[in-house]
Structures are given as C-alpha cells and as structure tokens.
Design a protein around this motif. Structure first.
Motif, PDB file in Angstrom:
ATOM      1  N   ARG A   1       0.851  -1.198   0.000  1.00  0.00           N
ATOM      2  CA  ARG A   1       0.000   0.000   0.000  1.00  0.00           C
ATOM      3  C   ARG A   1       0.886   1.247   0.000  1.00  0.00           C
ATOM      4  O   ARG A   1       1.999   1.246   0.529  1.00  0.00           O
ATOM      5  N   LEU A   2       0.361   2.330  -0.550  1.00  0.00           N
ATOM      6  CA  LEU A   2       1.129   3.568  -0.635  1.00  0.00           C
ATOM      7  C   LEU A   2       1.437   4.165   0.734  1.00  0.00           C
ATOM      8  O   LEU A   2       2.504   4.757   0.932  1.00  0.00           O
TER       9      LEU A   2
ATOM     10  N   MET B   1       2.387   2.240  -8.451  1.00  0.00           N
ATOM     11  CA  MET B   1       3.848   2.259  -8.623  1.00  0.00           C
ATOM     12  C   MET B   1       4.317   3.653  -9.037  1.00  0.00           C
ATOM     13  O   MET B   1       5.315   4.160  -8.517  1.00  0.00           O
ATOM     14  N   ARG B   2       3.605   4.260  -9.981  1.00  0.00           N
ATOM     15  CA  ARG B   2       3.979   5.608 -10.409  1.00  0.00           C
ATOM     16  C   ARG B   2       3.872   6.596  -9.255  1.00  0.00           C
ATOM     17  O   ARG B   2       4.733   7.483  -9.094  1.00  0.00           O
ATOM     18  N   ALA B   3       2.850   6.432  -8.432  1.00  0.00           N
ATOM     19  CA  ALA B   3       2.686   7.313  -7.274  1.00  0.00           C
ATOM     20  C   ALA B   3       3.817   7.106  -6.274  1.00  0.00           C
ATOM     21  O   ALA B   3       4.321   8.066  -5.668  1.00  0.00           O
TER      22      ALA B   3
ATOM     23  N   VAL C   1      15.842  -0.030   0.978  1.00  0.00           N
ATOM     24  CA  VAL C   1      15.187  -0.393  -0.281  1.00  0.00           C
ATOM     25  C   VAL C   1      13.718  -0.649   0.030  1.00  0.00           C
ATOM     26  O   VAL C   1      13.386  -1.183   1.096  1.00  0.00           O
ATOM     27  N   ILE C   2      12.845  -0.276  -0.903  1.00  0.00           N
ATOM     28  CA  ILE C   2      11.418  -0.528  -0.730  1.00  0.00           C
ATOM     29  C   ILE C   2      10.931  -1.427  -1.861  1.00  0.00           C
ATOM     30  O   ILE C   2      11.177  -1.151  -3.037  1.00  0.00           O
ATOM     31  N   MET C   3      10.280  -2.527  -1.482  1.00  0.00           N
ATOM     32  CA  MET C   3       9.676  -3.411  -2.468  1.00  0.00           C
ATOM     33  C   MET C   3       8.196  -3.077  -2.615  1.00  0.00           C
ATOM     34  O   MET C   3       7.458  -3.056  -1.626  1.00  0.00           O
ATOM     35  N   LEU C   4       7.770  -2.834  -3.842  1.00  0.00           N
ATOM     36  CA  LEU C   4       6.360  -2.587  -4.145  1.00  0.00           C
ATOM     37  C   LEU C   4       5.754  -3.914  -4.568  1.00  0.00           C
ATOM     38  O   LEU C   4       5.992  -4.392  -5.680  1.00  0.00           O
ATOM     39  N   ASP C   5       4.991  -4.521  -3.686  1.00  0.00           N
ATOM     40  CA  ASP C   5       4.509  -5.883  -3.885  1.00  0.00           C
ATOM     41  C   ASP C   5       3.111  -5.900  -4.485  1.00  0.00           C
ATOM     42  O   ASP C   5       2.142  -5.459  -3.853  1.00  0.00           O
TER      43      ASP C   5
ATOM     44  N   CYS D   1       7.990   3.530   5.292  1.00  0.00           N
ATOM     45  CA  CYS D   1       9.338   3.054   5.017  1.00  0.00           C
ATOM     46  C   CYS D   1      10.323   4.212   4.908  1.00  0.00           C
ATOM     47  O   CYS D   1      11.456   4.134   5.405  1.00  0.00           O
ATOM     48  N   ILE D   2       9.887   5.286   4.271  1.00  0.00           N
ATOM     49  CA  ILE D   2      10.736   6.474   4.153  1.00  0.00           C
ATOM     50  C   ILE D   2      11.050   7.022   5.539  1.00  0.00           C
ATOM     51  O   ILE D   2      12.204   7.304   5.877  1.00  0.00           O
ATOM     52  N   ASP D   3      10.018   7.147   6.344  1.00  0.00           N
ATOM     53  CA  ASP D   3      10.183   7.688   7.692  1.00  0.00           C
ATOM     54  C   ASP D   3      11.044   6.782   8.574  1.00  0.00           C
ATOM     55  O   ASP D   3      11.784   7.260   9.449  1.00  0.00           O
TER      56      ASP D   3
END
Length: 277
Positions: free
Chosen positions: A198-199, A223-225, A212-216, A205-207
């Motif tokens: 989820r977004l 993904m673009r967001a 590395v962040i995996m977009l599952d 994750c940034i905070d």
C-alpha cells in the motif's frame, strides 16, 4: 563465480542419481579401450550458460576426458552453433553425457528467458533481478545463468540482507519498529528492504529509514505514485505477478528494479544435443 568444491559435491550427487551402481549400456556393449569424440551443439537459438559447468561434469567423471569450449557463457547462439567438443574414453563420455547436457540445457534455458525479459525493458532505468525461488541445491548455478542472460542477482540467501515482509511487520507491530530492531542487530553495511503493498506503507518506510522498498503486487498507478513520493531517495523494487507481457509497463513506471521468479522457475530448458564430431 562458481566454486569448484561446491560444484564437485553436486556432481557426485548427480552421478549417484543417474548411474546407480554402473552404466549397464556402456559397460556391456562398449570396449574399455574404445575412444570417441562428440560435439555439443545448440539445436535452437539461445543464450548460453553453464558451459564451464558442463565441461567440469565430464572432467569430474573422468579426468582423462579432453574438453574444448567453442563458445562462452553469455553468447547468443544460433541453431547449429558448436558449444564444446569432448573426446576420450567412449564409455566415460556416454555415461556422463546426459548429466552434462541436462545442466547446460537448464542453465541456458534460464539465461535465454532472462535475456528475453531484459530485452523487453531495454531503454528504461529498471534492472531485472532474480529471487530466492530457485531449485533446491541449484541456486548458485541458476543465479549464474541469470547473470549470463543479462539480469542481476538479488540476495543469494537469507544471510545476504534483511527483507522485512508483512508477517515480520505483524510480529514487530509496525514498519518503524521492525526496521529499528533490525538496524540495531545487523552489521552496519547490511541493507534493509521492506515489502509494501500500500502507498501509506511506502511513506512509513521512508520515515523508518529503509534502504530499499519493495512494491509488492501494486497497480501501475500506485507504482507511479510511489516513484513520485520517493523521488529518488530510496531504490524501489517492483515484485509480484511479473510476466513477460507486463514487465515493460512496470519498467516504465520508473522503478529501479523488477524482480521475478519466472526467469528461474518457469524457464524451459533449451534444446542442446551431443553429436558425433
């Protein structure tokens, strides 16, 4: 890089499985002093991988076998391309033939499928990487084949990095807590990757300071967001449900990496034969 000690242990297992107590056919009909010479040929277009392994299989079974490689791992071979020439005791060559062919066909199949995916995302910033979904016992060989096809390797094993997934987060209580606990316990140069579906988790994750962040299994819009939200601060890996038909669209979202098990788990073996030279 393929370790001789590790591959030698594999060869012993492979021969024990295939030969049993002896090769009845070779032992019963071929004279002990008979010599032969064969050529390993590509019978369809392919990206080659595993030639050094195949050569080592022959030499491991019988050190008197002479092997000359006529192609290299990573080569693009057309139908009819000679890959290697083997000569020596006929019994030994015919006994080791299938084991050598099997591994070269399997590894070249992975390299060929990897090359197909890599070509599909050419011109984007995305890099294709593999996963831990490999055949037990063959991981290092299969990951080598991915490199031959132009892909890159993810973790080689669980000790290669921290991958925090949904169940880890559930146990730890939050992404922030999971990352903090891992960071406090691991060597300083080890990276921490966190899986998000989820977004809002991407922002967490940034905070939390993930490396590395995996977009599952995210949609292309999400993904673009995520790419926009991260804005180049943290590498993004897209994973889950990646197929040849969808990989280009995923790459065009702007992610840094695309991981897929299809290049290892679903790659068909290519057609390679051993013919009289």
């Amino acid at each position: 890089m393929l370790d001789r000690y590790m591959t030698g242990r594999l060869f012993d297992l492979w021969f024990a499985e295939d030969i049993g107590s002896c090769d009845l056919t070779a032992q019963s009909m071929i004279d002990a002093d008979a010599k032969a010479k064969f050529r390993m040929n590509a019978r369809e277009p392919q990206t080659v991988a595993g030639l050094e392994v195949g050569a080592a299989v022959f030499r491991h079974y019988d050190p008197t076998i002479e092997v000359t490689l006529t192609a290299e791992d990573g080569d693009k071979a057309v139908k009819g391309t000679s890959l290697m020439v083997v000569s020596g005791p006929a019994r030994s060559l015919l006994t080791a033939e299938r084991t050598a062919l099997n591994i070269v066909q399997h590894m070249s199949g992975i390299a060929t499928e990897t090359a197909r995916f890599v070509a599909a995302i050419a011109g984007t910033k995305a890099k294709l990487i593999d996963t831990r979904k490999t055949t037990p016992g063959l991981r290092m060989l299969e990951k080598h084949a991915v490199l031959c096809g132009g892909g890159a390797n993810h973790r080689l094993g669980l000790d290669g990095g921290v991958m925090i997934k949904d169940n880890h987060i559930a146990v730890a209580g939050s992404i922030k807590a999971a990352v903090a606990r891992a960071r406090a316990a691991i060597p300083s140069l080890i990276k921490i990757e966190v899986e998000c579906d989820r977004l809002d988790q991407v922002q967490e994750c940034i905070d939390a300071g993930a490396d590395v962040i995996m977009l599952d299994n995210m949609s292309l819009d999400d993904m673009r967001a995520a790419v926009k939200l991260v804005n180049g601060r943290i590498p993004l890996e897209a994973s889950g449900g990646v197929r040849y038909e969808t990989v280009r669209g995923i790459a065009e979202t702007g992610v840094d990496y695309i991981s897929t098990s299809r290049i290892t788990q679903a790659a068909p073996a290519v057609d390679i034969g051993l013919d009289e030279a």
